[in-house]
Design a protein around this motif. Structure first.
Motif, PDB file in Angstrom:
ATOM      1  N   LYS A  26       0.839  -1.200   0.000  1.00 27.71           N
ATOM      2  CA  LYS A  26       0.000   0.000   0.000  1.00 27.71           C
ATOM      3  C   LYS A  26       0.878   1.257   0.000  1.00 27.71           C
ATOM      4  O   LYS A  26       0.976   1.978   0.993  1.00 27.71           O
ATOM      5  CB  LYS A  26      -0.916   0.009   1.232  1.00 27.71           C
ATOM      6  N   THR A  27       1.506   1.496  -1.111  1.00 29.29           N
ATOM      7  CA  THR A  27       2.362   2.678  -1.230  1.00 29.29           C
ATOM      8  C   THR A  27       2.538   3.039  -2.697  1.00 29.29           C
ATOM      9  O   THR A  27       2.369   2.184  -3.572  1.00 29.29           O
ATOM     10  CB  THR A  27       3.740   2.426  -0.585  1.00 29.29           C
ATOM     11  N   ILE A  84       7.911   5.945  -3.976  1.00 24.69           N
ATOM     12  CA  ILE A  84       8.401   5.644  -2.626  1.00 24.69           C
ATOM     13  C   ILE A  84       8.925   4.208  -2.571  1.00 24.69           C
ATOM     14  O   ILE A  84       9.980   3.933  -1.991  1.00 24.69           O
ATOM     15  CB  ILE A  84       7.283   5.857  -1.587  1.00 24.69           C
ATOM     16  N   PHE A  85       8.186   3.292  -3.203  1.00 23.73           N
ATOM     17  CA  PHE A  85       8.610   1.888  -3.220  1.00 23.73           C
ATOM     18  C   PHE A  85       9.959   1.738  -3.918  1.00 23.73           C
ATOM     19  O   PHE A  85      10.844   1.022  -3.442  1.00 23.73           O
ATOM     20  CB  PHE A  85       7.559   1.032  -3.928  1.00 23.73           C
ATOM     21  N   ASP A 113      -2.353   3.653  -6.619  1.00 23.54           N
ATOM     22  CA  ASP A 113      -1.474   4.127  -5.547  1.00 23.54           C
ATOM     23  C   ASP A 113      -0.772   2.979  -4.829  1.00 23.54           C
ATOM     24  O   ASP A 113      -0.140   3.190  -3.790  1.00 23.54           O
ATOM     25  CB  ASP A 113      -2.281   4.948  -4.526  1.00 23.54           C
ATOM     26  N   ASN A 114      -0.884   1.771  -5.370  1.00 23.53           N
ATOM     27  CA  ASN A 114      -0.264   0.599  -4.761  1.00 23.53           C
ATOM     28  C   ASN A 114       0.810   0.019  -5.680  1.00 23.53           C
ATOM     29  O   ASN A 114       0.949   0.422  -6.833  1.00 23.53           O
ATOM     30  CB  ASN A 114      -1.312  -0.481  -4.464  1.00 23.53           C
ATOM     31  N   VAL A 115       1.552  -0.941  -5.136  1.00 25.28           N
ATOM     32  CA  VAL A 115       2.539  -1.685  -5.923  1.00 25.28           C
ATOM     33  C   VAL A 115       2.258  -3.174  -5.740  1.00 25.28           C
ATOM     34  O   VAL A 115       2.213  -3.675  -4.610  1.00 25.28           O
ATOM     35  CB  VAL A 115       3.984  -1.369  -5.475  1.00 25.28           C
ATOM     36  N   ILE A 116       2.047  -3.864  -6.853  1.00 32.52           N
ATOM     37  CA  ILE A 116       1.802  -5.307  -6.823  1.00 32.52           C
ATOM     38  C   ILE A 116       3.138  -6.030  -6.977  1.00 32.52           C
ATOM     39  O   ILE A 116       3.875  -5.793  -7.932  1.00 32.52           O
ATOM     40  CB  ILE A 116       0.844  -5.743  -7.947  1.00 32.52           C
ATOM     41  N   TYR A 117       3.432  -6.889  -6.023  1.00 32.39           N
ATOM     42  CA  TYR A 117       4.694  -7.643  -6.016  1.00 32.39           C
ATOM     43  C   TYR A 117       4.385  -9.112  -6.292  1.00 32.39           C
ATOM     44  O   TYR A 117       3.700  -9.770  -5.513  1.00 32.39           O
ATOM     45  CB  TYR A 117       5.368  -7.457  -4.653  1.00 32.39           C
ATOM     46  N   THR A 167      10.837  -7.119   5.680  1.00 36.51           N
ATOM     47  CA  THR A 167      11.951  -6.179   5.523  1.00 36.51           C
ATOM     48  C   THR A 167      11.548  -5.007   4.637  1.00 36.51           C
ATOM     49  O   THR A 167      11.842  -3.846   4.936  1.00 36.51           O
ATOM     50  CB  THR A 167      13.171  -6.887   4.905  1.00 36.51           C
ATOM     51  N   MET A 168      10.850  -5.330   3.548  1.00 38.86           N
ATOM     52  CA  MET A 168      10.418  -4.290   2.617  1.00 38.86           C
ATOM     53  C   MET A 168       9.433  -3.339   3.277  1.00 38.86           C
ATOM     54  O   MET A 168       9.501  -2.117   3.077  1.00 38.86           O
ATOM     55  CB  MET A 168       9.783  -4.942   1.388  1.00 38.86           C
ATOM     56  N   ASN A 169       8.530  -3.872   4.066  1.00 38.82           N
ATOM     57  CA  ASN A 169       7.569  -3.021   4.778  1.00 38.82           C
ATOM     58  C   ASN A 169       8.283  -2.082   5.748  1.00 38.82           C
ATOM     59  O   ASN A 169       7.907  -0.912   5.885  1.00 38.82           O
ATOM     60  CB  ASN A 169       6.549  -3.880   5.532  1.00 38.82           C
ATOM     61  N   GLY A 170       9.325  -2.601   6.398  1.00 37.48           N
ATOM     62  CA  GLY A 170      10.109  -1.756   7.297  1.00 37.48           C
ATOM     63  C   GLY A 170      10.811  -0.635   6.544  1.00 37.48           C
ATOM     64  O   GLY A 170      10.834   0.520   6.993  1.00 37.48           O
ATOM     65  N   LEU A 171      11.387  -0.973   5.389  1.00 36.89           N
ATOM     66  CA  LEU A 171      12.055   0.031   4.561  1.00 36.89           C
ATOM     67  C   LEU A 171      11.063   1.067   4.037  1.00 36.89           C
ATOM     68  O   LEU A 171      11.377   2.263   3.953  1.00 36.89           O
ATOM     69  CB  LEU A 171      12.756  -0.640   3.380  1.00 36.89           C
ATOM     70  N   LEU A 172       9.863   0.606   3.703  1.00 39.15           N
ATOM     71  CA  LEU A 172       8.836   1.521   3.199  1.00 39.15           C
ATOM     72  C   LEU A 172       8.413   2.521   4.267  1.00 39.15           C
ATOM     73  O   LEU A 172       8.196   3.706   3.973  1.00 39.15           O
ATOM     74  CB  LEU A 172       7.621   0.733   2.706  1.00 39.15           C
TER      75      LEU A 172
END
Length: 204
Positions: free
Chosen positions: A22-23, A27-28, A112-116, A141-146
């Protein structure tokens, strides 16, 4: 290696993961590029090569050495700013030196999202549970970085807004000062005209 188009090890996808971040993509992308900047005792990462593919895309190779393997492996990252997509290809050389894609991760902007999405073309066998766990760790980890990137973005936005407000305040102050100076000059001019008129009347 940068410009070459690689094929998957096989057409069949052995494992598949999908996550919705959800970003926004910008930013991602910033967070993704910083993913391996933080020291990790289980994985060592270096950048081997960087190249421009075209006016909208660039690619680079990451070299990994992990505690899970005695040999390094390589990942090719392709960043497409126009399409707002990042593709990460894990390369495998088991087919007699002919590099193939063993795993592919696609990060695609959607609103407004990024699909991984993750596609594993190489059967992990008994290590599938480890691979699932590693994927979960990677998402965490990615959520923490985001979250860190969002905080950086928020602070930058506040700094820009503060600078803008300061500039507007100075502009308003300057405008007000000019208005005051013009008013004083106008009053002085009026007084001068009155004095001159009065002087002429006396002469007459």
């Amino acid at each position: 290696m940068i410009h070459k188009e690689f094929l998957p090890l096989q057409e069949k996808v052995e494992m598949y993961f999908k996550v919705d971040f959800k970003t926004r993509f910008n930013i991602f992308a910033n967070a993704f590029m910083k993913k391996y900047n933080v020291p990790n005792k289980y994985c060592w990462c270096t950048i081997c090569k960087v190249s421009t593919l075209d006016e909208d895309r660039f690619a680079f190779i990451r070299r990994y050495q992990t505690t899970l393997s005695s040999t390094p492996y390589y990942e090719r990252i392709i960043y497409d700013r126009k399409g707002e997509v990042i593709e990460a290809q894990m390369l495998d050389d088991e087919t007699k030196g002919d590099l193939k894609i063993a795993e592919k991760c696609v990060y695609q902007a959607k609103g407004d999202n990024v699909i991984y999405e993750t596609f594993l073309y190489k059967n992990p066998g008994w290590k599938s549970w480890i691979r699932t766990k590693m994927h979960s760790w990677g998402v965490d980890t990615m959520n923490g970085l985001l979250e860190k990137e969002k905080e950086i973005f928020r602070k930058k936005k506040e700094e820009v807004l503060a600078a803008k407000n300061k500039m507007l305040a100075k502009k308003e102050e300057f405008t007000q000062k000019n208005k005051e100076e013009l008013r004083h000059k106008k009053e002085e001019l009026v007084q001068s005209v009155k004095a001159l008129t009065k002087f002429k009347r006396r002469e007459d």
